[in-house]
Design a protein around this motif. Structure first.
Motif, PDB file in Angstrom:
ATOM      1  N   GLN A   1       0.826  -1.203   0.000  1.00 41.03           N
ATOM      2  CA  GLN A   1       0.000   0.000   0.000  1.00 41.03           C
ATOM      3  C   GLN A   1       0.869   1.265   0.000  1.00 41.03           C
ATOM      4  N   LYS A   2       1.827   1.270   0.919  1.00 36.06           N
ATOM      5  CA  LYS A   2       2.699   2.431   1.073  1.00 36.06           C
ATOM      6  C   LYS A   2       3.528   2.652  -0.195  1.00 36.06           C
ATOM      7  N   TYR A   3       3.980   1.551  -0.771  1.00 40.17           N
ATOM      8  CA  TYR A   3       4.760   1.647  -2.009  1.00 40.17           C
ATOM      9  C   TYR A   3       3.906   2.232  -3.137  1.00 40.17           C
ATOM     10  N   LEU A   4       2.716   1.682  -3.296  1.00 37.77           N
ATOM     11  CA  LEU A   4       1.878   2.108  -4.423  1.00 37.77           C
ATOM     12  C   LEU A   4       1.392   3.553  -4.288  1.00 37.77           C
ATOM     13  N   GLU A   5       1.452   4.075  -3.072  1.00 37.50           N
ATOM     14  CA  GLU A   5       1.071   5.488  -2.911  1.00 37.50           C
ATOM     15  C   GLU A   5       1.958   6.405  -3.741  1.00 37.50           C
ATOM     16  N   TYR A   6       3.140   5.934  -4.081  1.00 35.07           N
ATOM     17  CA  TYR A   6       4.041   6.738  -4.914  1.00 35.07           C
ATOM     18  C   TYR A   6       3.549   6.876  -6.362  1.00 35.07           C
ATOM     19  N   PHE A   7       2.473   6.209  -6.689  1.00 39.12           N
ATOM     20  CA  PHE A   7       1.913   6.354  -8.042  1.00 39.12           C
ATOM     21  C   PHE A   7       0.586   7.110  -8.036  1.00 39.12           C
ATOM     22  N   SER A   8       0.206   7.566  -6.864  1.00 39.08           N
ATOM     23  CA  SER A   8      -1.079   8.241  -6.731  1.00 39.08           C
ATOM     24  C   SER A   8      -1.167   9.484  -7.620  1.00 39.08           C
ATOM     25  N   TRP A   9      -0.032  10.157  -7.820  1.00 39.52           N
ATOM     26  CA  TRP A   9      -0.002  11.375  -8.653  1.00 39.52           C
ATOM     27  C   TRP A   9      -0.485  11.114 -10.068  1.00 39.52           C
ATOM     28  N   ARG A  10      -0.466   9.854 -10.500  1.00 38.75           N
ATOM     29  CA  ARG A  10      -0.845   9.565 -11.884  1.00 38.75           C
ATOM     30  C   ARG A  10      -2.280   9.970 -12.212  1.00 38.75           C
ATOM     31  N   ARG A  11      -3.071  10.159 -11.167  1.00 41.86           N
ATOM     32  CA  ARG A  11      -4.440  10.637 -11.409  1.00 41.86           C
ATOM     33  C   ARG A  11      -4.460  12.104 -11.826  1.00 41.86           C
ATOM     34  N   LEU A  12      -3.341  12.813 -11.607  1.00 40.04           N
ATOM     35  CA  LEU A  12      -3.335  14.263 -11.848  1.00 40.04           C
ATOM     36  C   LEU A  12      -2.892  14.639 -13.251  1.00 40.04           C
ATOM     37  N   GLY A  13      -2.240  13.724 -13.939  1.00 42.60           N
ATOM     38  CA  GLY A  13      -1.772  14.082 -15.276  1.00 42.60           C
ATOM     39  C   GLY A  13      -0.877  13.015 -15.869  1.00 42.60           C
ATOM     40  N   HIS A  14      -0.431  13.299 -17.081  1.00 48.60           N
ATOM     41  CA  HIS A  14       0.313  12.335 -17.876  1.00 48.60           C
ATOM     42  C   HIS A  14       1.665  12.949 -18.238  1.00 48.60           C
ATOM     43  N   VAL A  15       2.738  12.167 -18.113  1.00 45.56           N
ATOM     44  CA  VAL A  15       4.075  12.697 -18.429  1.00 45.56           C
ATOM     45  C   VAL A  15       4.243  12.846 -19.936  1.00 45.56           C
ATOM     46  N   MET A  16       4.626  14.045 -20.344  1.00 47.50           N
ATOM     47  CA  MET A  16       4.808  14.315 -21.778  1.00 47.50           C
ATOM     48  C   MET A  16       6.180  14.945 -22.003  1.00 47.50           C
ATOM     49  N   LYS A  17       6.706  14.740 -23.194  1.00 47.27           N
ATOM     50  CA  LYS A  17       7.985  15.358 -23.525  1.00 47.27           C
ATOM     51  C   LYS A  17       7.785  16.854 -23.706  1.00 47.27           C
ATOM     52  N   GLY A  18       8.671  17.627 -23.110  1.00 43.06           N
ATOM     53  CA  GLY A  18       8.577  19.072 -23.257  1.00 43.06           C
ATOM     54  C   GLY A  18       8.988  19.504 -24.652  1.00 43.06           C
ATOM     55  N   SER A  19       8.597  20.704 -25.011  1.00 39.53           N
ATOM     56  CA  SER A  19       9.059  21.240 -26.298  1.00 39.53           C
ATOM     57  C   SER A  19      10.515  21.599 -26.110  1.00 39.53           C
ATOM     58  N   THR A  20      11.367  20.590 -26.199  1.00 36.26           N
ATOM     59  CA  THR A  20      12.757  20.814 -25.836  1.00 36.26           C
ATOM     60  C   THR A  20      13.474  21.654 -26.873  1.00 36.26           C
ATOM     61  N   MET A  21      12.719  22.522 -27.442  1.00 35.84           N
ATOM     62  CA  MET A  21      13.329  23.548 -28.260  1.00 35.84           C
ATOM     63  C   MET A  21      14.075  22.983 -29.455  1.00 35.84           C
ATOM     64  N   LEU A  22      15.278  23.469 -29.661  1.00 37.21           N
ATOM     65  CA  LEU A  22      15.904  23.239 -30.953  1.00 37.21           C
ATOM     66  C   LEU A  22      16.861  22.058 -30.927  1.00 37.21           C
ATOM     67  N   THR A  23      16.479  21.000 -30.225  1.00 37.58           N
ATOM     68  CA  THR A  23      17.401  19.873 -30.141  1.00 37.58           C
ATOM     69  C   THR A  23      17.507  19.156 -31.465  1.00 37.58           C
ATOM     70  N   ASN A  24      16.369  18.875 -32.057  1.00 38.19           N
ATOM     71  CA  ASN A  24      16.382  18.237 -33.362  1.00 38.19           C
ATOM     72  C   ASN A  24      16.082  19.332 -34.381  1.00 38.19           C
ATOM     73  N   HIS A  25      17.104  19.732 -35.060  1.00 35.41           N
ATOM     74  CA  HIS A  25      16.975  20.932 -35.874  1.00 35.41           C
ATOM     75  C   HIS A  25      16.094  20.753 -37.096  1.00 35.41           C
ATOM     76  N   THR A  26      15.731  19.505 -37.351  1.00 39.70           N
ATOM     77  CA  THR A  26      14.883  19.307 -38.515  1.00 39.70           C
ATOM     78  C   THR A  26      13.422  19.173 -38.098  1.00 39.70           C
ATOM     79  N   ALA A  27      13.187  19.059 -36.799  1.00 39.05           N
ATOM     80  CA  ALA A  27      11.826  18.712 -36.386  1.00 39.05           C
ATOM     81  C   ALA A  27      11.051  19.922 -35.878  1.00 39.05           C
ATOM     82  N   ASP A  28       9.879  20.118 -36.393  1.00 40.99           N
ATOM     83  CA  ASP A  28       8.906  21.030 -35.822  1.00 40.99           C
ATOM     84  C   ASP A  28       9.484  22.377 -35.401  1.00 40.99           C
TER      85      ASP A  28
END
Ligand SMILES: *[C@@H]1O[C@H](CO)[C@@H](O)[C@H](O)[C@H]1NC(C)=O
Ligand SMILES: *[C@@H]1O[C@H](CO)[C@@H](O)[C@H](O)[C@H]1NC(C)=O
Ligand SMILES: *[C@@H]1O[C@H](CO)[C@@H](O)[C@H](O)[C@H]1NC(C)=O
Ligand SMILES: *[C@@H]1O[C@H](CO)[C@@H](O)[C@H](O)[C@H]1NC(C)=O
Ligand SMILES: *[C@@H]1O[C@H](CO)[C@@H](O)[C@H](O)[C@H]1NC(C)=O
Ligand SMILES: *[C@@H]1O[C@H](CO)[C@@H](O)[C@H](O)[C@H]1NC(C)=O
Length: 523
Positions: free
Chosen positions: A435-462
């Protein structure tokens, strides 16, 4: 399919011990009772039988109590023992670990009350939406600002603003070209195919945007905006001297400042950058390596069941600001830690989907950053732990930074423990208390991890959207300087960037382990 791995040390040890003592006594009582029944078959039979059953029940109760007491005593010794060695470790089975059914996941992730996202986490999400949506919303507002005749800017004061205003007033797309040069060194140039001027457009202007990745002084001297990637180590004196009047400079870094102080303008040049783009939240544009997309809430989050305890993956063994590899090796004498990558013993190609699923089978991931810099929290936490579904054990930035910048109750920071023993005890506690261990995943109800717009790393992309976002930011700063105050707050760039995590301020101890870098010189 066996799930609960045998690394659960405490559960496997006591079984044999217990079956000897009380078990033996229990058998003796039954035996005596049976003999008694055979010899005296009279009126007392019922009474005798009740005594036997009662005695047996009593013995069962005592036996149970004994088991509990033994387990309790063992758990005490467990924490008193200096550093219990790892036993029963399950090696990585080289087979497909792709989840086959719903049974491969934990049944339910507990809900923690009062779980709140910090303002910084929300802000990072907002910036990313802003960049990705490339919305029309403020386009008319910007166009209106630009066609205000009374606010005309001189070309020599701000080339970008001048061109945008000029085009807006003429309401024509002809002869309006904005040139943007991305300056970076060889390793960055090799990663791009854009060694020529590429064209794009932004919604708020008719001007054509031309962008090039390069290193050429001739290009530098015809660009309206120059984006400097960190580790660009040209002679800053000559660059500052040849800077065109009204040319806007942008600072851009994905990396922590500890990698190469020679790469920035020396102190005497103050802060020549008009805006900054970096992982630091106080940068003018700070989209983060990853962020929590709060529009994608998961009511019933799923986490893969765990068969193994802890893993560490690293390919940078020596070039760290603290003795990270030695630290992990020391921990390995007390805990079963599987190590992957160039610095480890196991192999797990980064590209393979199965490799990520394999990582999800571990309860904990050592997400140890290579430098101890404020807010330097990378994909080690975001992707390799949170997205994969394992609990990160972090070290690098101060704990307060993790609390501000990552989902609530999602990590374990090594600063929380005074000794390794305390740390091990806590890991064992979580290992035994699901129970105590799984509490570390409780935040998953708040949102989904997404890649940031890491700017100009891939110079050909977007690059279209992000370039427009940079231009828009420069434009708004030109019109309303108070909206972007990073440059004003940090009049000397060098002091800000290199002052925040100098080599001499790196911690030399984690818990009670010495982590100063040892020199590799064999005498
Ligand atoms: C796992 O199996 C694949 C093919 O079956 C093999 O190429 C690879 O080397 C194996 N990896 C390990 C770590 O044994
Ligand atoms: C600019 O020109 C377009 C057509 O080329 C026209 O639709 C628009 O109304 C004009 N805007 C202004 C402010 O004159
Ligand atoms: C700049 O980078 C080049 C190539 O990476 C290197 O040879 C040179 O020593 C660097 N110059 C300075 C001043 O660090
Ligand atoms: C950009 O930075 C330079 C160097 O500090 C400064 O002279 C110039 O006024 C700045 N421009 C804007 C629009 O802020
Ligand atoms: C790290 O340093 C050791 C000793 O100097 C060397 O043998 C090893 O190859 C280095 N590893 C990496 C990945 O650079
Ligand atoms: C960069 O983007 C292009 C186009 O989206 C893609 O084909 C390429 O694989 C990307 N390169 C890297 C290193 O991500």
């Amino acid at each position: 399919m066996q799930r609960q791995g045998s690394y659960l040390i405490a559960q496997t040890v006591p079984v044999n011990v217990l079956s000897i003592g009380p078990g033996f006594m229990f058998h003796s009582v039954i035996l005596e009772g049976t003999m008694y029944m055979n010899t005296t078959m009279n009126v007392k039979t019922l009474w005798t039988r009740m005594t036997i059953v009662g005695g047996a029940l009593l013995m069962i109760v005592l036996f149970k109590a004994y088991v509990e007491l033994r387990l309790y005593l063992i758990s005490l010794t467990y924490s008193e023992n200096k550093y219990v060695a790892a036993v029963g470790r399950v090696p990585y089975r080289n087979e497909t670990v792709r989840p086959q059914s719903i049974d491969d996941y934990y049944e339910y992730i507990p809900e923690l009350e009062d779980l709140k996202l910090s303002p910084d986490v929300l802000k990072t999400a907002a910036v990313n939406w802003d960049i990705k949506s490339d919305s029309d919303a403020d386009t008319s507002w910007i166009r209106k600002m630009l066609s205000n005749k009374r606010a005309r800017t001189m070309f020599e004061a701000n080339r970008l603003l001048y061109k945008l205003q000029d085009s807006a007033l003429r309401n024509s797309s002809t002869d309006c070209v904005i040139k943007i040069l991305q300056m970076c060194r060889e390793s960055c140039l090799q990663r791009t195919s854009k060694h020529f001027w590429t064209r794009s457009k932004c919604k708020f202007s008719n001007c054509r945007i031309e962008m090039k990745v390069g290193n050429d002084l001739a290009d530098f001297q015809q660009s309206d905006v120059v984006i400097f990637h960190i580790a660009y180590n040209r002679t800053w004196a000559s660059l500052v001297k040849t800077r065109l009047p009204g040319q806007l400079w942008v600072f851009h870094s994905k990396e922590a400042p500890i990698h190469g102080p020679q790469a920035s303008p020396p102190r005497e040049f103050g802060n020549p950058f008009n805006i900054s783009i970096s992982y630091m939240s106080e940068s003018d544009i700070a989209p983060g390596y990853y962020y929590l997309d709060t529009e994608q809430k998961d009511k019933d989050p799923k986490v893969l069941r765990k068969e193994k305890l802890m893993l560490w993956v690293a390919s940078n063994c020596n070039d760290t600001s603290w003795a990270r590899r030695d630290f992990v090796q020391e921990l390995q004498t007390y805990l079963p830690i599987d190590t992957y990558g160039l610095c480890g013993h196991l192999d797990c190609p980064r590209s393979e989907k199965e490799c990520w699923e394999m990582r999800g089978q571990y309860k904990f991931h050592l997400a140890l950053e290579n430098s101890q810099c404020p807010e330097y929290i990378t994909e080690k936490l975001w992707f390799n732990s949170l997205a994969v579904g394992t609990v990160p054990i972090v070290f690098g930035a101060p704990k307060a930074d993790y609390e501000r910048l990552t989902p609530p109750h999602s990590f374990i920071h090594l600063d929380d423990f005074k000794t390794v023993q305390e740390f091990i005890d806590y890991i064992h506690l979580l290992d035994r208390d699901q129970q105590k261990y799984l509490e570390y995943f409780s935040w998953r109800r708040l949102g989904h991890v997404m890649k940031g717009s890491t700017m100009l790393t891939n110079h050909t992309a977007d690059n279209g959207k992000i370039l427009c976002f940079i231009i828009r930011t420069l434009l708004i700063k030109s019109l309303f300087p108070e909206m972007y105050q990073w440059q004003a707050r940090h009049p000397v760039f060098y002091d800000w960037w290199y002052g925040m995590c100098r080599e001499d301020t790196q911690k030399t101890r984690i818990m009670d382990i010495d982590v100063t870098m040892k020199t590799d010189i064999a005498v």
